[in-house]
Write a protein that holds these residues in place. Sequence first.
Motif, PDB file in Angstrom:
ATOM      1  N   HIS A 135       0.826  -1.229   0.000  1.00 38.96           N
ATOM      2  CA  HIS A 135       0.000   0.000   0.000  1.00 38.96           C
ATOM      3  C   HIS A 135       0.853   1.270   0.000  1.00 38.96           C
ATOM      4  CE1 HIS A 135       0.719  -0.841   4.282  1.00 38.96           C
ATOM      5  NE2 HIS A 135       0.652   0.463   4.451  1.00 38.96           N
ATOM      6  N   ARG A 136       2.119   1.151   0.406  1.00 42.45           N
ATOM      7  CA  ARG A 136       2.994   2.325   0.403  1.00 42.45           C
ATOM      8  C   ARG A 136       3.521   2.653  -0.992  1.00 42.45           C
ATOM      9  NH1 ARG A 136       5.605   4.020   4.975  1.00 42.45           N
ATOM     10  NH2 ARG A 136       6.214   5.712   3.578  1.00 42.45           N
ATOM     11  N   PHE A 137       3.375   1.738  -1.933  1.00 43.06           N
ATOM     12  CA  PHE A 137       3.967   1.911  -3.259  1.00 43.06           C
ATOM     13  C   PHE A 137       2.961   2.266  -4.348  1.00 43.06           C
ATOM     14  CE2 PHE A 137       6.938  -0.648  -0.827  1.00 43.06           C
ATOM     15  CZ  PHE A 137       8.158  -0.121  -1.171  1.00 43.06           C
ATOM     16  N   VAL A 138       1.673   1.956  -4.129  1.00 39.25           N
ATOM     17  CA  VAL A 138       0.677   2.220  -5.186  1.00 39.25           C
ATOM     18  C   VAL A 138       0.399   3.717  -5.286  1.00 39.25           C
ATOM     19  CG1 VAL A 138      -0.365  -0.061  -4.928  1.00 39.25           C
ATOM     20  CG2 VAL A 138      -1.316   1.878  -3.646  1.00 39.25           C
ATOM     21  N   GLY A 139      -0.223   4.130  -6.402  1.00 37.50           N
ATOM     22  CA  GLY A 139      -0.490   5.546  -6.616  1.00 37.50           C
ATOM     23  C   GLY A 139      -1.477   6.094  -5.594  1.00 37.50           C
ATOM     24  N   GLU A 140      -1.467   7.416  -5.478  1.00 42.03           N
ATOM     25  CA  GLU A 140      -2.344   8.091  -4.522  1.00 42.03           C
ATOM     26  C   GLU A 140      -3.801   7.701  -4.733  1.00 42.03           C
ATOM     27  OE1 GLU A 140      -2.025  12.501  -4.100  1.00 42.03           O
ATOM     28  OE2 GLU A 140       0.079  11.876  -3.890  1.00 42.03           O
ATOM     29  N   GLY A 141      -4.501   7.423  -3.647  1.00 43.94           N
ATOM     30  CA  GLY A 141      -5.920   7.079  -3.745  1.00 43.94           C
ATOM     31  C   GLY A 141      -6.179   5.605  -4.003  1.00 43.94           C
ATOM     32  N   HIS A 142      -5.104   4.794  -4.167  1.00 43.60           N
ATOM     33  CA  HIS A 142      -5.313   3.379  -4.468  1.00 43.60           C
ATOM     34  C   HIS A 142      -4.924   2.453  -3.314  1.00 43.60           C
ATOM     35  CE1 HIS A 142      -6.351   4.132  -8.637  1.00 43.60           C
ATOM     36  NE2 HIS A 142      -5.350   4.986  -8.675  1.00 43.60           N
ATOM     37  N   ALA A 143      -4.526   3.035  -2.179  1.00 40.96           N
ATOM     38  CA  ALA A 143      -4.021   2.216  -1.070  1.00 40.96           C
ATOM     39  C   ALA A 143      -5.022   1.140  -0.634  1.00 40.96           C
ATOM     40  CB  ALA A 143      -3.644   3.103   0.112  1.00 40.96           C
ATOM     41  N   ALA A 144      -6.302   1.473  -0.654  1.00 36.51           N
ATOM     42  CA  ALA A 144      -7.322   0.527  -0.181  1.00 36.51           C
ATOM     43  C   ALA A 144      -7.393  -0.715  -1.073  1.00 36.51           C
ATOM     44  CB  ALA A 144      -8.693   1.204  -0.124  1.00 36.51           C
ATOM     45  N   ARG A 145      -6.932  -0.567  -2.316  1.00 37.80           N
ATOM     46  CA  ARG A 145      -7.006  -1.693  -3.258  1.00 37.80           C
ATOM     47  C   ARG A 145      -5.640  -2.332  -3.512  1.00 37.80           C
ATOM     48  NH1 ARG A 145      -9.545   0.472  -8.479  1.00 37.80           N
ATOM     49  NH2 ARG A 145      -9.840  -1.740  -8.873  1.00 37.80           N
ATOM     50  N   ALA A 146      -4.666  -1.949  -2.702  1.00 40.29           N
ATOM     51  CA  ALA A 146      -3.278  -2.344  -2.972  1.00 40.29           C
ATOM     52  C   ALA A 146      -3.061  -3.854  -3.019  1.00 40.29           C
ATOM     53  CB  ALA A 146      -2.341  -1.732  -1.934  1.00 40.29           C
ATOM     54  N   TYR A 147      -3.835  -4.617  -2.244  1.00 41.63           N
ATOM     55  CA  TYR A 147      -3.573  -6.062  -2.131  1.00 41.63           C
ATOM     56  C   TYR A 147      -4.491  -6.884  -3.028  1.00 41.63           C
ATOM     57  CZ  TYR A 147      -0.564  -4.405   1.523  1.00 41.63           C
ATOM     58  OH  TYR A 147       0.430  -3.740   2.193  1.00 41.63           O
ATOM     59  N   GLU A 148      -5.213  -6.214  -3.924  1.00 42.86           N
ATOM     60  CA  GLU A 148      -6.098  -6.922  -4.851  1.00 42.86           C
ATOM     61  C   GLU A 148      -5.299  -7.547  -5.999  1.00 42.86           C
ATOM     62  OE1 GLU A 148      -9.247  -4.206  -5.937  1.00 42.86           O
ATOM     63  OE2 GLU A 148      -9.915  -4.034  -3.859  1.00 42.86           O
ATOM     64  N   ASP A 149      -5.987  -8.452  -6.720  1.00 46.12           N
ATOM     65  CA  ASP A 149      -5.352  -9.322  -7.700  1.00 46.12           C
ATOM     66  C   ASP A 149      -5.202  -8.686  -9.086  1.00 46.12           C
ATOM     67  OD1 ASP A 149      -4.309 -11.702  -8.620  1.00 46.12           O
ATOM     68  OD2 ASP A 149      -6.253 -12.742  -8.744  1.00 46.12           O
ATOM     69  N   HIS A 150      -4.674  -7.465  -9.163  1.00 49.32           N
ATOM     70  CA  HIS A 150      -4.517  -6.805 -10.461  1.00 49.32           C
ATOM     71  C   HIS A 150      -3.471  -5.690 -10.357  1.00 49.32           C
ATOM     72  CE1 HIS A 150      -7.050  -3.757  -8.579  1.00 49.32           C
ATOM     73  NE2 HIS A 150      -7.937  -4.697  -8.337  1.00 49.32           N
ATOM     74  N   PRO A 151      -3.009  -5.204 -11.526  1.00 50.35           N
ATOM     75  CA  PRO A 151      -2.089  -4.061 -11.498  1.00 50.35           C
ATOM     76  C   PRO A 151      -2.824  -2.798 -11.075  1.00 50.35           C
ATOM     77  CG  PRO A 151      -2.418  -4.870 -13.763  1.00 50.35           C
ATOM     78  CD  PRO A 151      -3.328  -5.658 -12.888  1.00 50.35           C
TER      79      PRO A 151
END
Length: 206
Positions: A26-42
């Motif tokens: 979650h620390r690496f994904v783009g802003e606003g995407h942290a909640a979806r960071a561990y989902e099964d997609h780019p």
Amino acid sequence: MVERQIAARGIGDQRVLAAMRAVPRHRFVGEGHAARAYEDHPLPIGHGQTISQPYIVALMTELLEPRAEHRVLEVGTGSGYQAAVLSPLVAEVYTIEIVEPLARRAAKVLDELGYDNVTVRAGDGYAGWPEHAPFDSIIVTAAPDRVPEALVEQLRPGGRMVIPVGPVHALQELRLIEKAADGTVTDTMVAPVRFVPMTGGASLVR
Ligand code: SAH
């Protein structure tokens, strides 16, 4: 994430699975995407670039057969996530990113999280990083049309390279390039994948 998306699909290297569990994606994904960071997609990371699906990161990491004494080159730092996953598995990670603001942000996050065996450089990774060659393994996370010769040259005998190869915005092939002790190079197709195109020197040969 690790059990359902990664182990269930056949990734069995326990060191790789442990690294995938430990890195805070979650620390690496783009802003606003942290909640979806561990989902099964780019996910988007800004500047038109993406962080790969967790399974693809794990697959590519396992294919490198990382060992504690290895020195690894990554082309396409992006968010820095792949470099963070490699960090605990090897001695040193050298990673190059052509989009300077991404390189700067990745370096900052990696530093904040204490991944201090990772060196980030802003620049064109098409020509590799000759000053630190040869590498025990090379991981490329943007797709060129063909395997860049300089990268094969910078691979140590006995080394492995994982690289997506193929035309822009089409399905590409994830390939495993192995350089034998006698210098012989073999090239194996692993899986169909979709990566952003490699730019810089790579775009001149299209
Ligand atoms: N490994 C990344 C995913 C990166 S997406 C992660 O874990 O987040 C691919 C990245 O390759 C993009 O950021 C893109 O800007 C970069 N890239 C494309 N061509 C490049 C080149 N010639 N040299 C270095 N980086 C390149």
